[in-house]
Motif scaffolding. Structure first.
Motif, PDB file in Angstrom:
ATOM      1  N   PHE A   1       8.929   1.472   0.354  1.00  0.00           N
ATOM      2  CA  PHE A   1       7.708   2.200  -0.030  1.00  0.00           C
ATOM      3  C   PHE A   1       6.498   1.282  -0.169  1.00  0.00           C
ATOM      4  O   PHE A   1       5.367   1.742  -0.149  1.00  0.00           O
ATOM      5  CB  PHE A   1       7.941   2.945  -1.354  1.00  0.00           C
ATOM      6  N   ILE A   2       6.738  -0.051  -0.310  1.00  0.00           N
ATOM      7  CA  ILE A   2       5.624  -0.987  -0.480  1.00  0.00           C
ATOM      8  C   ILE A   2       5.532  -1.981   0.671  1.00  0.00           C
ATOM      9  O   ILE A   2       4.644  -2.846   0.692  1.00  0.00           O
ATOM     10  CB  ILE A   2       5.777  -1.738  -1.827  1.00  0.00           C
ATOM     11  N   SER A   3       6.401  -1.844   1.674  1.00  0.00           N
ATOM     12  CA  SER A   3       6.412  -2.816   2.770  1.00  0.00           C
ATOM     13  C   SER A   3       5.096  -2.777   3.534  1.00  0.00           C
ATOM     14  O   SER A   3       4.477  -1.728   3.701  1.00  0.00           O
ATOM     15  CB  SER A   3       7.575  -2.523   3.722  1.00  0.00           C
ATOM     16  N   GLY A   4       4.681  -3.945   4.013  1.00  0.00           N
ATOM     17  CA  GLY A   4       3.426  -4.054   4.764  1.00  0.00           C
ATOM     18  C   GLY A   4       2.222  -4.309   3.883  1.00  0.00           C
ATOM     19  O   GLY A   4       1.154  -4.696   4.379  1.00  0.00           O
ATOM     20  N   ARG A   5       2.361  -4.094   2.575  1.00  0.00           N
ATOM     21  CA  ARG A   5       1.218  -4.309   1.679  1.00  0.00           C
ATOM     22  C   ARG A   5       1.395  -5.539   0.789  1.00  0.00           C
ATOM     23  O   ARG A   5       0.421  -6.127   0.342  1.00  0.00           O
ATOM     24  CB  ARG A   5       1.016  -3.072   0.796  1.00  0.00           C
TER      25      ARG A   5
ATOM     26  N   ARG B   1      -0.927  11.776  -3.130  1.00  0.00           N
ATOM     27  CA  ARG B   1      -1.221  13.208  -3.271  1.00  0.00           C
ATOM     28  C   ARG B   1      -2.634  13.442  -3.782  1.00  0.00           C
ATOM     29  O   ARG B   1      -3.253  14.458  -3.462  1.00  0.00           O
ATOM     30  CB  ARG B   1      -0.221  13.863  -4.238  1.00  0.00           C
ATOM     31  N   PHE B   2      -3.132  12.512  -4.581  1.00  0.00           N
ATOM     32  CA  PHE B   2      -4.495  12.634  -5.092  1.00  0.00           C
ATOM     33  C   PHE B   2      -5.513  11.974  -4.151  1.00  0.00           C
ATOM     34  O   PHE B   2      -6.667  11.774  -4.528  1.00  0.00           O
ATOM     35  CB  PHE B   2      -4.596  12.007  -6.487  1.00  0.00           C
ATOM     36  N   HIS B   3      -5.035  11.622  -2.943  1.00  0.00           N
ATOM     37  CA  HIS B   3      -5.889  11.038  -1.900  1.00  0.00           C
ATOM     38  C   HIS B   3      -6.537   9.730  -2.359  1.00  0.00           C
ATOM     39  O   HIS B   3      -7.673   9.416  -1.995  1.00  0.00           O
ATOM     40  CB  HIS B   3      -6.973  12.033  -1.466  1.00  0.00           C
ATOM     41  N   MET B   4      -5.800   8.969  -3.168  1.00  0.00           N
ATOM     42  CA  MET B   4      -6.263   7.644  -3.565  1.00  0.00           C
ATOM     43  C   MET B   4      -5.920   6.666  -2.445  1.00  0.00           C
ATOM     44  O   MET B   4      -4.963   6.871  -1.707  1.00  0.00           O
ATOM     45  CB  MET B   4      -5.586   7.228  -4.880  1.00  0.00           C
ATOM     46  N   ASP B   5      -6.703   5.627  -2.324  1.00  0.00           N
ATOM     47  CA  ASP B   5      -6.501   4.640  -1.267  1.00  0.00           C
ATOM     48  C   ASP B   5      -5.341   3.717  -1.650  1.00  0.00           C
ATOM     49  O   ASP B   5      -5.532   2.679  -2.293  1.00  0.00           O
ATOM     50  CB  ASP B   5      -7.775   3.825  -1.055  1.00  0.00           C
ATOM     51  N   THR B   6      -4.126   4.095  -1.250  1.00  0.00           N
ATOM     52  CA  THR B   6      -2.950   3.305  -1.622  1.00  0.00           C
ATOM     53  C   THR B   6      -2.810   2.030  -0.791  1.00  0.00           C
ATOM     54  O   THR B   6      -1.848   1.280  -0.979  1.00  0.00           O
ATOM     55  CB  THR B   6      -1.671   4.145  -1.466  1.00  0.00           C
ATOM     56  N   GLN B   7      -3.726   1.783   0.116  1.00  0.00           N
ATOM     57  CA  GLN B   7      -3.746   0.522   0.846  1.00  0.00           C
ATOM     58  C   GLN B   7      -4.575  -0.528   0.124  1.00  0.00           C
ATOM     59  O   GLN B   7      -4.585  -1.697   0.508  1.00  0.00           O
ATOM     60  CB  GLN B   7      -4.306   0.729   2.259  1.00  0.00           C
ATOM     61  N   ASP B   8      -5.277  -0.108  -0.920  1.00  0.00           N
ATOM     62  CA  ASP B   8      -6.096  -1.008  -1.723  1.00  0.00           C
ATOM     63  C   ASP B   8      -5.204  -1.668  -2.771  1.00  0.00           C
ATOM     64  O   ASP B   8      -4.467  -0.990  -3.500  1.00  0.00           O
ATOM     65  CB  ASP B   8      -7.217  -0.219  -2.402  1.00  0.00           C
ATOM     66  N   ALA B   9      -5.287  -3.001  -2.881  1.00  0.00           N
ATOM     67  CA  ALA B   9      -4.439  -3.732  -3.815  1.00  0.00           C
ATOM     68  C   ALA B   9      -4.656  -3.293  -5.253  1.00  0.00           C
ATOM     69  O   ALA B   9      -3.738  -3.357  -6.079  1.00  0.00           O
ATOM     70  CB  ALA B   9      -4.689  -5.237  -3.686  1.00  0.00           C
ATOM     71  N   ILE B  10      -5.869  -2.859  -5.572  1.00  0.00           N
ATOM     72  CA  ILE B  10      -6.142  -2.394  -6.938  1.00  0.00           C
ATOM     73  C   ILE B  10      -5.285  -1.180  -7.272  1.00  0.00           C
ATOM     74  O   ILE B  10      -4.897  -0.975  -8.415  1.00  0.00           O
ATOM     75  CB  ILE B  10      -7.646  -2.054  -7.093  1.00  0.00           C
ATOM     76  N   ILE B  11      -4.959  -0.381  -6.234  1.00  0.00           N
ATOM     77  CA  ILE B  11      -4.157   0.833  -6.445  1.00  0.00           C
ATOM     78  C   ILE B  11      -2.671   0.514  -6.389  1.00  0.00           C
ATOM     79  O   ILE B  11      -1.916   0.848  -7.299  1.00  0.00           O
ATOM     80  CB  ILE B  11      -4.512   1.902  -5.394  1.00  0.00           C
TER      81      ILE B  11
ATOM     82  N   LEU C   1       3.039   5.597  -6.583  1.00  0.00           N
ATOM     83  CA  LEU C   1       2.364   5.564  -5.281  1.00  0.00           C
ATOM     84  C   LEU C   1       2.436   6.921  -4.580  1.00  0.00           C
ATOM     85  O   LEU C   1       1.484   7.325  -3.898  1.00  0.00           O
ATOM     86  CB  LEU C   1       2.997   4.484  -4.397  1.00  0.00           C
ATOM     87  N   ALA C   2       3.547   7.630  -4.751  1.00  0.00           N
ATOM     88  CA  ALA C   2       3.660   8.963  -4.143  1.00  0.00           C
ATOM     89  C   ALA C   2       2.621   9.911  -4.732  1.00  0.00           C
ATOM     90  O   ALA C   2       1.970  10.670  -4.008  1.00  0.00           O
ATOM     91  CB  ALA C   2       5.067   9.506  -4.361  1.00  0.00           C
ATOM     92  N   MET C   3       2.445   9.873  -6.059  1.00  0.00           N
ATOM     93  CA  MET C   3       1.442  10.742  -6.690  1.00  0.00           C
ATOM     94  C   MET C   3       0.026  10.305  -6.313  1.00  0.00           C
ATOM     95  O   MET C   3      -0.855  11.144  -6.117  1.00  0.00           O
ATOM     96  CB  MET C   3       1.624  10.719  -8.212  1.00  0.00           C
ATOM     97  N   ALA C   4      -0.176   8.980  -6.198  1.00  0.00           N
ATOM     98  CA  ALA C   4      -1.503   8.484  -5.816  1.00  0.00           C
ATOM     99  C   ALA C   4      -1.897   8.993  -4.431  1.00  0.00           C
ATOM    100  O   ALA C   4      -3.061   9.359  -4.194  1.00  0.00           O
ATOM    101  CB  ALA C   4      -1.522   6.956  -5.850  1.00  0.00           C
TER     102      ALA C   4
END
Length: 727
Positions: A475-479, A516-526, A511-514
């Motif tokens: 779920f976190i690979s590549g980041r 769903r809320f259309h948060m930028d899960t590619q951003d390290a802050i998230i 991360l799954a919920m993030a």
């Protein structure tokens, strides 16, 4: 004995004396049973009368029933013939004209025969039976004793036919080595003690059971572990004043491997050592042999035996199966049987029988091992020899006990080299050997080789210890790099007091919920949030308070994890539009939920639609007007070949424009027919069968619609009318 000849022998009839005794006998009636279920039974003074005679070397015994004799019958109910020379006996039932092979106690006697204390036979007949049969008694009991002996001998002969080959195997068992007793006490049984007398002024000496002498000690504590200063063995300190009456070591397994006629024999022993009060210095060492396994000169398992109760007749060696890692036996079900192996027979065996097995190397690496298990596993997984000789005993041990998937562990079984076999390079093989890694460590090295990104050994060790595989970090690979993930998980464990598994679950849920809320899960802050648990709980509360579709979609996705992947895979097949209408494929679960909410039907709230999508039986698609594709119009349920099962708009209705829409759908079906793959066609055939089966069940149950414009109609009729099969 020939039955025809036996029938020709003189018939023994009841004498006048016997008839008079039966007539004069007083019949007693006794009440038996419990107070809930009582009955009356008859008891005679003599429950049975007997006559005997030796005719042509055959002992013939006639049995008369008193109830028959009292009615004037002089012929016997049963006639028994015994041939002592052959050990045969037969009983003729005169009442039913049949021959029986049963013993006396198994004949169908009336109840009073057993209840009556006495069975009559004249003194001459009693002595004749005793003399002819050579038993200690005559009469009824003498005959029964003889029959029991015959049956026991017959059973023994039957057993002997089975056990004779076993005994031949056991005859090749070599003698025990001369130093076996001492080896058992010193090497086989590893547990040792230091006994001391407590003294408040301090204890300076104690008796070491391994050294067998007094040794210096310093401040010992009862039942605490320590090390003997002389032999350096681990010991348990025992205060003689507080120790039990008998201090006994734990029972352990020990093995002796010896050469035998068929190849080699692995002998398993169990044993312990006892120290009894008042003289704890004297040790009583006991051991017993419990199992033997015979292997050929190539190390292939032939036969195995265990010491046990053979058919409740005797204690002996009994044939059993060679242990296999792929087929667990009862013997290996509850625990492993690893133990020390006697070493003095190994050097000679290593030159011949064990040369190509790796067993000697495995014994040197493991100290304690189950040799039979090792050789049996080697027959199924010959790569174990390579692993052991390369110093990879942990991985070999996992293969021995079937704890690892061979296909996952060995990437290239067709190649002989160990590096190609394991799918790693020389440097990674050296690291695997240095760390004595198992299958988990190996999989991380294989992952490292596939990604080309170095992972430190201490990181891999920690992941193996915490049972974290690369798949669990998908779920976190590549980041984040593996090292970053390692540091992040450990920091969260320390700050939040969580286990590693809890951190991973919380992180993936967050991360799954993030998303769903259309948060930028590619951003390290998230994705690398510092206060993970707090941010996770905030999103959960946000989902609850806003009552959005996010949590609904999240729950559906947990239950049906492939729905969104399926939609992405079919987009190119089913997406289509013209100037009037368009077929729109949902992007996510929320799209379907919104469709159901906007058109007020059950497409998003019923599990049956999600189940059908998950198994690719049917898909939920949207029919929209091309001028406004964002606005919900009709919802379609479509089979893989384009067959339309349902087309419904607001409140499950169909408006007047449905006929116009049908024309478009027919055009769309023709286009889909050009695009569908053979896989989709196969899925369509299965879908059609399931649909027809479902319609048949509805028709049989006569399901009726109770609400809306279609109230009162059969559900199957409505669905059949709505069906548009693909061209």
């Amino acid at each position: 004995m020939k039955k025809t000849e036996l029938k020709k022998l003189r018939t023994l009839k009841a004498t006048k004396k016997m008839m008079k005794m039966a007539a004069d006998d007083t019949v007693k009636r006794e009440r038996v049973g419990t107070w809930l279920n009582t009955r009356i039974r008859e008891v005679y003074g003599y429950g049975l009368y007997m006559r005997c005679q030796i005719l042509g070397g055959i002992l013939k015994v006639a049995f008369f029933l008193p109830e028959h004799m009292r009615m004037g019958a002089v012929l016997p109910a049963y006639e028994l013939f015994i041939n002592k020379e052959t050990g045969q006996f037969l009983t003729y039932d005169r009442l039913l004209d049949r021959w029986l092979t049963a013993k006396l106690d198994m004949l169908p006697w009336p109840e009073y025969v057993y209840c009556s204390e006495k069975k009559w036979i004249n003194p001459e007949g009693f002595k004749s039976i005793k003399r002819y049969l050579g038993m200690s008694r005559g009469g009824y009991n003498g005959i029964l004793e003889y029959q029991l002996k015959v049956r026991a001998d017959e059973l023994k002969q039957r057993h002997k036919r089975e056990t004779d080959p076993w005994d031949m195997d056991m005859e090749q068992t070599p003698e025990l080595p001369r130093d076996w007793d001492r080896w058992v006490s010193k090497v086989g049984i590893q547990e040792n003690y230091i006994f001391y007398h407590y003294d408040r002024r301090g204890v300076t000496e104690g008796y070491c059971t391994y050294c067998e002498k007094e040794v210096p000690v310093s401040r010992p504590k009862h039942n605490k572990k320590g090390t003997c200063p002389c032999c350096r063995h681990v010991v348990t300190f025992k205060s003689e004043g507080r120790a039990a009456g008998t201090v006994r070591t734990q029972e352990v397994c020990m093995y002796l491997i010896q050469r035998c006629e068929d190849g080699l024999m692995i002998r398993e022993f169990t044993g312990d050592r006892a120290h009894k009060k008042p003289d704890y210095h004297k040790a009583e060492c006991r051991f017993s042999e419990v199992r033997r396994a015979i292997f050929d000169s190539e190390g292939h398992g032939l036969r195995a035996y265990y010491w046990g109760d053979y058919k409740h007749s005797e204690m002996r060696w009994i044939r059993t199966q060679i242990c296999s890692p792929m087929q667990q036996s009862y013997y290996y079900y509850y625990r492993t049987y690893e133990g020390r192996v006697y070493g003095r027979t190994l050097p000679d065996l290593a030159k011949k029988e064990l040369k190509k097995t790796g067993l000697v190397e495995a014994i040197a690496l493991a100290k304690e091992i189950d040799p039979e298990r090792y050789l049996a596993a080697l027959a199924s997984v010959p790569e174990i020899e390579q692993l052991v000789k390369a110093g990879l005993f942990t991985l070999a041990q996992e293969c021995m006990y079937g704890r690892v998937s061979i296909t996952d562990c060995f990437k290239n079984r067709l190649y002989g080299g160990l590096k190609k076999l394991l799918g790693i390079d020389s440097q990674e093989l050296a690291r695997l050997r240095k760390c004595d890694g198992g299958s988990r460590f190996l999989k991380w090295l294989q992952y490292e080789k596939a990604t080309g990104k170095m992972i430190p050994d201490h990181v891999i060790k920690w992941f193996c210890q915490e049972d974290i595989s690369a798949e669990k970090l998908g779920f976190i690979s590549g980041r984040m790099s593996v090292l970053q993930v390692y540091n992040y998980i450990r920091r969260q464990m320390k700050e939040n007091g969580m286990k590693s598994s809890e951190v991973l679950t919380t992180w993936s849920d967050y991360l799954a919920m993030a998303e769903r809320f259309h948060m930028d899960t590619q951003d390290a802050i998230i994705y690398r949030v510092r206060k993970l648990r707090r941010r996770h709980d905030e999103l959960v509360e946000r989902s609850r308070s806003s009552k959005t579709l996010v949590m609904r979609a999240y729950e559906i996705l947990k239950k049906y994890p492939h729905v969104e992947e399926i939609y992405e895979s079919i987009r190119d097949i089913y997406e289509y539009s013209d100037t009037e209408y368009s077929i729109v494929i949902p992007h996510c679960i929320e799209d379907v939920l919104r469709e159901g909410d906007n058109l007020h039907h059950c497409v998003g709230s019923s599990d049956r639609y999600w189940e059908r999508i998950e198994r690719r039986e049917s898909y939920v698609l949207f029919l929209r007007r091309s001028g406004d594709v964002e606005k919900a119009h009709y919802t379609l349920e479509v089979e893989p070949d384009g067959t339309v099962r349902q087309k419904r708009t607001m409140y499950d209705r169909q408006e007047a424009d449905i006929e116009e829409a049908k024309k478009f759908l027919k055009k769309w079906q023709k286009e889909v027919a050009k695009r569908v793959s053979s896989e989709e066609k196969q899925l369509a055939r299965i879908s059609q069968e399931l649909r027809e089966q479902e319609f048949a069940e509805m028709r049989e149950k006569q399901l009726v619609i109770h609400t809306g414009e279609l109230s009162g109609k059969l559900l199957v009729d409505v669905l059949t009318e709505d069906l548009m099969e693909a061209a």
